[in-house]
Design an enzyme around this catalytic site. Structure first.
Site, PDB file in Angstrom:
ATOM      1  CE  LYS A  66      16.805   3.687   1.925  1.00  0.00           C
ATOM      2  NZ  LYS A  66      16.342   3.571   0.534  1.00  0.00           N
ATOM      3  CG  ASP A 119      17.048  -0.514   3.193  1.00  0.00           C
ATOM      4  OD1 ASP A 119      17.951  -1.146   2.614  1.00  0.00           O
ATOM      5  OD2 ASP A 119      16.173   0.131   2.590  1.00  0.00           O
TER       6      ASP A 119
HETATM    7  P1  ATP Z   1      11.139  -0.565   1.804  1.00  0.00           P
HETATM    8  O1  ATP Z   1      12.104  -0.324   0.690  1.00  0.00           O
HETATM    9  O2  ATP Z   1      11.716  -1.353   2.940  1.00  0.00           O
HETATM   10  O3  ATP Z   1       9.778  -1.039   1.340  1.00  0.00           O
HETATM   11  P2  ATP Z   1      10.334   2.163   1.943  1.00  0.00           P
HETATM   12  O4  ATP Z   1      11.282   3.208   2.382  1.00  0.00           O
HETATM   13  O5  ATP Z   1       9.977   2.167   0.499  1.00  0.00           O
HETATM   14  O6  ATP Z   1      10.930   0.823   2.446  1.00  0.00           O
HETATM   15  P3  ATP Z   1       8.627   2.215   4.227  1.00  0.00           P
HETATM   16  O7  ATP Z   1       7.926   3.482   4.489  1.00  0.00           O
HETATM   17  O8  ATP Z   1       9.749   1.862   5.122  1.00  0.00           O
HETATM   18  O9  ATP Z   1       9.005   2.250   2.699  1.00  0.00           O
HETATM   19  O10 ATP Z   1       7.573   1.023   4.308  1.00  0.00           O
HETATM   20  C1  ATP Z   1       7.041   0.294   3.298  1.00  0.00           C
HETATM   21  C2  ATP Z   1       6.055  -0.744   3.846  1.00  0.00           C
HETATM   22  O11 ATP Z   1       6.367  -1.180   5.153  1.00  0.00           O
HETATM   23  C3  ATP Z   1       4.641  -0.220   3.898  1.00  0.00           C
HETATM   24  O12 ATP Z   1       3.860  -1.178   3.260  1.00  0.00           O
HETATM   25  C4  ATP Z   1       4.273  -0.145   5.357  1.00  0.00           C
HETATM   26  O13 ATP Z   1       2.937  -0.521   5.604  1.00  0.00           O
HETATM   27  C5  ATP Z   1       5.223  -1.120   6.023  1.00  0.00           C
HETATM   28  N1  ATP Z   1       5.702  -0.643   7.337  1.00  0.00           N
HETATM   29  C6  ATP Z   1       5.976  -1.413   8.382  1.00  0.00           C
HETATM   30  N2  ATP Z   1       6.403  -0.691   9.424  1.00  0.00           N
HETATM   31  C7  ATP Z   1       6.426   0.595   9.032  1.00  0.00           C
HETATM   32  C8  ATP Z   1       6.787   1.811   9.678  1.00  0.00           C
HETATM   33  N3  ATP Z   1       7.200   1.855  10.944  1.00  0.00           N
HETATM   34  N4  ATP Z   1       6.707   2.946   8.965  1.00  0.00           N
HETATM   35  C9  ATP Z   1       6.302   2.896   7.668  1.00  0.00           C
HETATM   36  N5  ATP Z   1       5.936   1.785   7.028  1.00  0.00           N
HETATM   37  C10 ATP Z   1       5.982   0.632   7.682  1.00  0.00           C
END
Ligand code: ATP
Length: 298
Positions: A13, A137
């Protein structure tokens, strides 16, 4: 190995608008955001196993039990009558820690995909509640398309209407950004408004579509992210200098996106910027609701 399997895509997203309304007593921030699902997506394969969870996810840091795909599987198996285990293959394409919601999308895809694999139909309100438990989210990704998120982002109001025709150019720098740290930095800043800017943005989005929205994009977290990572300001300026109608940080970063009126403009900008920026550039489309290309094989 035979047996049924479900192949499902977990789209990323972007936040077209993100307003931080206030800090709540429970420590979370009240936000209003316009989410839009995009075609950059992780690929997930789900298969039954006799018991327990197995997760294969090369390249994702951290313990497997903390992976949101794993957490979603554990919650699903605990709350339903599935009566077996789950083997998850996660092919990660969405940058980790990029503000593109990859982990949350994986979690929603596992809830939906596992329901299909086991032939179960959990009530929509149960799915929404489980998703909300997994992360702020996650509920959005049960719907996809465009939606307004409020509360911590978990209260979802899907928007109807056509998919915007433009394209996005997503820039993933070679570093991630911590959501918790960005919000805690933001705390020291003045919190504004009562979600009204978001209402105006949604109106504009409905009327003008993606390309027409250009300069109206906003993200209250952007200043904090750019201050922590000054090199992103230069990347944003480059997207704008190469024809983007608007560009900004997604969520709490670290990824940026630019919006282009046509696929050609986006491709041309990607071509010109490759080699000039140290990270990865991807051209993506806006996705309509529920487009997941889920396939069941027997
Ligand atoms: P958020 O805002 O929820 O942190 P984001 O979009 O910035 O999300 P993501 O890639 O979803 O970032 O993930 C951030 C953190 O979540 C990382 O520290 C990662 O290790 C952990 N994590 C847990 N499960 C997953 C997954 N399936 N894919 C990616 N990261 C994950």
């Amino acid at each position: 190995m035979g047996g049924p399997e479900v192949l499902i895509r977990a789209p990323a997203k972007v936040n077209i608008g993100l307003e931080v309304v206030r800090k709540r007593r429970d420590g979370y921030h009240e936000i209003r955001t316009l989410f839009q699902a995009v075609s950059l997506a992780d690929r997930i394969r789900l298969r039954k196993r006799r018991r327990g969870i197995r997760l294969d996810c090369p390249g994702v840091p951290g313990r497997k039990e903390q992976n949101l795909a794993w957490c979603a599987a554990a919650l699903f198996l605990e709350r339903t009558e599935a009566g077996g285990g789950l083997h998850i293959d996660l092919d990660k394409r969405i940058p980790v820690g990029g503000g593109l919601g990859g982990g949350s999308s994986d979690a929603a895809a596992v809830l939906l995909g596992a329901s299909r694999l086991f032939g179960l139909k959990p009530p929509a309100e149960d799915l929404a509640a489980w998703a909300g438990e997994l992360g702020s989210d996650v509920p959005f990704f049960l719907f996809g398309g465009a939606a307004v998120g409020s509360g911590r982002g978990e209260r979802i109001e899907p928007l109807r209407g056509k998919v915007p025709p433009g394209r996005l150019l997503i820039y993933a720098p070679p570093f991630s950004s911590s959501t918790a740290e960005v919000y805690s930095d933001h705390r020291r800043r003045r919190l504004t408004g009562a979600g009204e800017r978001l209402t105006l943005l949604v109106r504009k989005w409905r009327r003008a579509g993606a390309a027409g929205i250009g300069g109206a994009l906003f993200n209250d977290l952007e200043r904090t992210v750019l201050r922590r990572h000054p090199e992103l300001t230069e990347a944003k300026d480059l997207l704008l200098a190469h024809g983007a109608a608007g560009a900004q940080v997604s969520g709490s970063g670290s990824c940026l996106f630019g919006i282009y009126a046509t696929p050609r403009q986006a491709a041309r900008a990607a071509g010109a910027l490759r080699g000039r920026l140290p990270g990865k550039l991807t051209v993506a489309r806006f996705l309509p609701p529920r487009l997941r290309w889920g396939v069941v094989k027997r």
